[in-house]
Design a protein around this motif. Structure first.
Motif, PDB file in Angstrom:
ATOM      1  N   ASN A   1       9.483  48.687  41.912  1.00 59.82           N
ATOM      2  CA  ASN A   1      10.556  47.745  41.588  1.00 59.82           C
ATOM      3  C   ASN A   1      10.393  46.507  42.447  1.00 59.82           C
ATOM      4  O   ASN A   1      10.226  46.596  43.666  1.00 59.82           O
ATOM      5  CB  ASN A   1      11.928  48.375  41.835  1.00 59.82           C
TER       6      ASN A   1
ATOM      7  N   GLN B   1      22.796  38.673  42.818  1.00 59.42           N
ATOM      8  CA  GLN B   1      21.951  39.863  42.905  1.00 59.42           C
ATOM      9  C   GLN B   1      20.881  39.698  43.981  1.00 59.42           C
ATOM     10  O   GLN B   1      20.607  40.622  44.754  1.00 59.42           O
ATOM     11  CB  GLN B   1      21.291  40.137  41.550  1.00 59.42           C
TER      12      GLN B   1
ATOM     13  N   ALA C   1       8.921  48.125  36.669  1.00 54.43           N
ATOM     14  CA  ALA C   1      10.072  47.265  36.415  1.00 54.43           C
ATOM     15  C   ALA C   1       9.681  45.932  35.783  1.00 54.43           C
ATOM     16  O   ALA C   1      10.464  44.978  35.804  1.00 54.43           O
ATOM     17  CB  ALA C   1      10.839  47.012  37.724  1.00 54.43           C
TER      18      ALA C   1
ATOM     19  N   SER D   1       9.590  43.043  33.515  1.00 53.86           N
ATOM     20  CA  SER D   1      10.635  42.689  32.558  1.00 53.86           C
ATOM     21  C   SER D   1      10.085  42.445  31.151  1.00 53.86           C
ATOM     22  O   SER D   1      10.739  42.796  30.158  1.00 53.86           O
ATOM     23  CB  SER D   1      11.402  41.454  33.053  1.00 53.86           C
TER      24      SER D   1
ATOM     25  N   ASN E   1      16.758  49.210  38.050  1.00 55.71           N
ATOM     26  CA  ASN E   1      16.912  47.790  37.765  1.00 55.71           C
ATOM     27  C   ASN E   1      17.541  47.154  38.989  1.00 55.71           C
ATOM     28  O   ASN E   1      17.834  47.838  39.978  1.00 55.71           O
ATOM     29  CB  ASN E   1      17.740  47.556  36.495  1.00 55.71           C
ATOM     30  N   LEU E   2      17.759  45.859  38.931  1.00 61.20           N
ATOM     31  CA  LEU E   2      18.223  45.154  40.122  1.00 61.20           C
ATOM     32  C   LEU E   2      19.592  45.653  40.584  1.00 61.20           C
ATOM     33  O   LEU E   2      19.838  45.830  41.783  1.00 61.20           O
ATOM     34  CB  LEU E   2      18.278  43.651  39.843  1.00 61.20           C
ATOM     35  N   ASN E   3      20.497  45.910  39.643  1.00 63.12           N
ATOM     36  CA  ASN E   3      21.818  46.393  40.020  1.00 63.12           C
ATOM     37  C   ASN E   3      21.764  47.783  40.643  1.00 63.12           C
ATOM     38  O   ASN E   3      22.480  48.073  41.612  1.00 63.12           O
ATOM     39  CB  ASN E   3      22.743  46.402  38.799  1.00 63.12           C
TER      40      ASN E   3
ATOM     41  N   LEU F   1       9.035  45.874  29.490  1.00 67.34           N
ATOM     42  CA  LEU F   1      10.244  46.650  29.227  1.00 67.34           C
ATOM     43  C   LEU F   1      11.078  46.019  28.122  1.00 67.34           C
ATOM     44  O   LEU F   1      11.729  46.725  27.344  1.00 67.34           O
ATOM     45  CB  LEU F   1      11.082  46.776  30.501  1.00 67.34           C
ATOM     46  N   THR F   2      11.047  44.695  28.028  1.00 72.04           N
ATOM     47  CA  THR F   2      11.781  44.009  26.963  1.00 72.04           C
ATOM     48  C   THR F   2      11.237  44.389  25.599  1.00 72.04           C
ATOM     49  O   THR F   2      11.994  44.767  24.690  1.00 72.04           O
ATOM     50  CB  THR F   2      11.714  42.486  27.152  1.00 72.04           C
TER      51      THR F   2
ATOM     52  N   HIS G   1       4.969  42.729  37.903  1.00 72.30           N
ATOM     53  CA  HIS G   1       5.131  42.632  36.456  1.00 72.30           C
ATOM     54  C   HIS G   1       4.180  43.561  35.697  1.00 72.30           C
ATOM     55  O   HIS G   1       4.336  43.758  34.492  1.00 72.30           O
ATOM     56  CB  HIS G   1       4.924  41.183  35.998  1.00 72.30           C
TER      57      HIS G   1
ATOM     58  N   THR H   1      12.066  47.803  24.136  1.00 67.30           N
ATOM     59  CA  THR H   1      13.485  48.089  23.898  1.00 67.30           C
ATOM     60  C   THR H   1      13.838  47.834  22.441  1.00 67.30           C
ATOM     61  O   THR H   1      13.476  46.790  21.876  1.00 67.30           O
ATOM     62  CB  THR H   1      14.363  47.198  24.801  1.00 67.30           C
TER      63      THR H   1
END
Length: 436
Positions: free
Chosen positions: A112, A63, A154, A156, A266-268, A159-160, A150, A163
């Motif tokens: 991002n 990635q 985005a 992580s 997201n990264l993808n 956002l974690t 951070h 969820t």
């Protein structure tokens, strides 16, 4: 004063900071020795942790390589080149260039982190073509904006925990981004950094005799050669129709993802966006491939170093060393100081575990019980860990690799300036976490 302070910092780092590959080798030995000495692990056990975890970041490594390659291809397309040139034209002198590249990097990184890394580096190169400015500080300024990632859209860790079904949901429930990313204390930190980081970078601008300039001709990509089409295969390679038959559906997918399905970055998705916009804007497969051949030259550091960081992370987690370090740093924390010590501990652990999600998995079992025992807001402690993870990226060359590859510099060229930013941003974030 900052210009004066930056001189010894730059000289110190240029003299003693090794290549990032040497840095990761030293970190590997330090982590292994600490696991043996502190955690009483046997050398055989540590070697097994390291070897078993060595390839755990293969997906992430790919990635990151694609972030570099696809971002370069997009930026080298004619329309994006013209846009970057127009933006760079707003800078009338070196001071303007420093302020502008820092602000663009801050905005892009807040949206991002992968987007910010690539956009900042590519914009720095464009500015260097048009303005006579210290190239080291220009690229360092582009990288310094990464520190806000951070605390942005985005992040992580926030956002974690927002969820459903995350790994600590039974303990803390689901914490929405209104209590983390969009909380007053976090927005106050972000605003302060948006003001302070560009001004600090501008203040560090060295005098003309101390500056290191780069010949703009060295930054120019070689013009695409005109191909004489003699074979059917060459017609395909230079076919706008073929490129658009594949590229336009990719763009439509992105519109569907964002507009109809409400998807996020997201990264993808960032890599997908860079790639298919590049396919469309380059117009022909041949133009895209020529850009790819140029872009891939800078990816060697990512390919060779990320597996070593995966091995270090495995040693830190499997041996219990990361947990021990976190517990030691918060053992004397109080209700008022726990966010600060969580921030500091995360900053130290980040040197060995440079992954936001991975770091939260390591530190959450330590930080959350401490927060509950002391009656501290869990969302603030989580954001303290998030900011600590982002903060020491100014010292850890792991995340600078894509920027350095695009800019054609070495870590020692920019980390002296980043060291000054490390101190100043550390003070701002600490105050924000404890007083706001």
């Amino acid at each position: 004063m900052l210009k004066t302070l930056s001189r010894p910092a730059v000289k110190l780092v240029e003299r003693y900071l090794p290549d990032p590959f040497i840095f990761v080798l030293l970190l590997t030995l330090i982590a292994a020795a600490a696991a043996i000495g502190v955690e009483r692990q046997t050398p055989l056990a540590v070697m097994r942790y390291w070897g078993d975890g060595f390839w755990n970041l293969l997906t992430f490594s790919m990635q990151m390589l694609l972030i570099l390659v696809t971002g370069f291809m997009l930026a080298s397309s004619p329309p994006v080149k013209r846009l970057l040139q127009r933006l760079a034209g707003l800078a009338r002198h070196a001071g303007h260039a420093i302020l502008l590249v820092t602000f663009v990097s801050l905005v892009a990184s807040w949206i991002n982190w992968g987007f910010g890394l690539v956009v900042g580096a590519l914009f720095a190169k464009e500015l260097a073509r048009m303005v006579r400015v210290d190239y080291r500080l220009l690229v360092a300024s582009a990288y310094s904006g990464f520190v806000v990632w951070h605390g942005g859209l985005a992040g992580s860790i926030p956002l974690t925990i927002a969820t459903e079904g995350h790994f600590t949901a039974e303990q803390i429930g689901v914490i929405g981004t209104g209590s983390t990313i969009f909380a007053f204390f976090n927005l106050a930190i972000v605003v302060c950094l948006f003001i302070a980081i560009p001004l600090v970078n501008r203040a560090m601008l060295p005098d003309d005799k101390e500056s290191v300039y780069i010949d703009p001709k060295l930054l120019d990509e070689s013009p695409a050669s005109r191909v004489r089409i003699t074979r059917p295969a060459e017609r395909l390679e230079n076919s706008v129709t073929l490129a658009w038959l594949v590229g336009i559906p990719g763009v439509i997918f992105l519109l569907d993802h964002f507009a109809l399905r409400g998807g996020g970055l997201n990264l993808n998705i960032v890599n997908f966006m860079f790639l298919f916009l590049a396919i469309v804007l380059h117009r022909t497969p041949r133009s895209l491939l020529e850009s790819l051949n140029e872009a891939i030259k800078g990816g060697a550091g990512i390919v060779i170093q990320f597996p070593f960081y995966a091995g270090i992370m495995a040693i830190m987690v499997q041996s219990g060393l990361a947990e021990t370090m976190s517990e030691a740093l918060i053992s004397f924390a109080t209700e008022a100081s726990l966010p600060f010590w969580s921030f500091i501990s995360a900053g130290i652990v980040n040197l060995f575990v440079p992954s936001g999600g991975g770091q939260w998995a390591v530190q959450a079992p330590v930080m959350l019980p401490a927060a509950e025992a002391l009656g501290v807001d869990v969302s603030r402690v989580a954001m303290a860990v998030a900011w600590g993870d982002a903060w020491t990226n100014l010292l850890q060359p792991f995340w600078a690799l894509p920027v350095l590859a695009i800019a054609g510099l070495k870590a020692k060229d920019i980390m002296g300036y980043c060291l000054i930013q490390l101190v100043i941003t550390g003070v701002i974030i600490s105050i924000g976490l404890t007083w706001f």
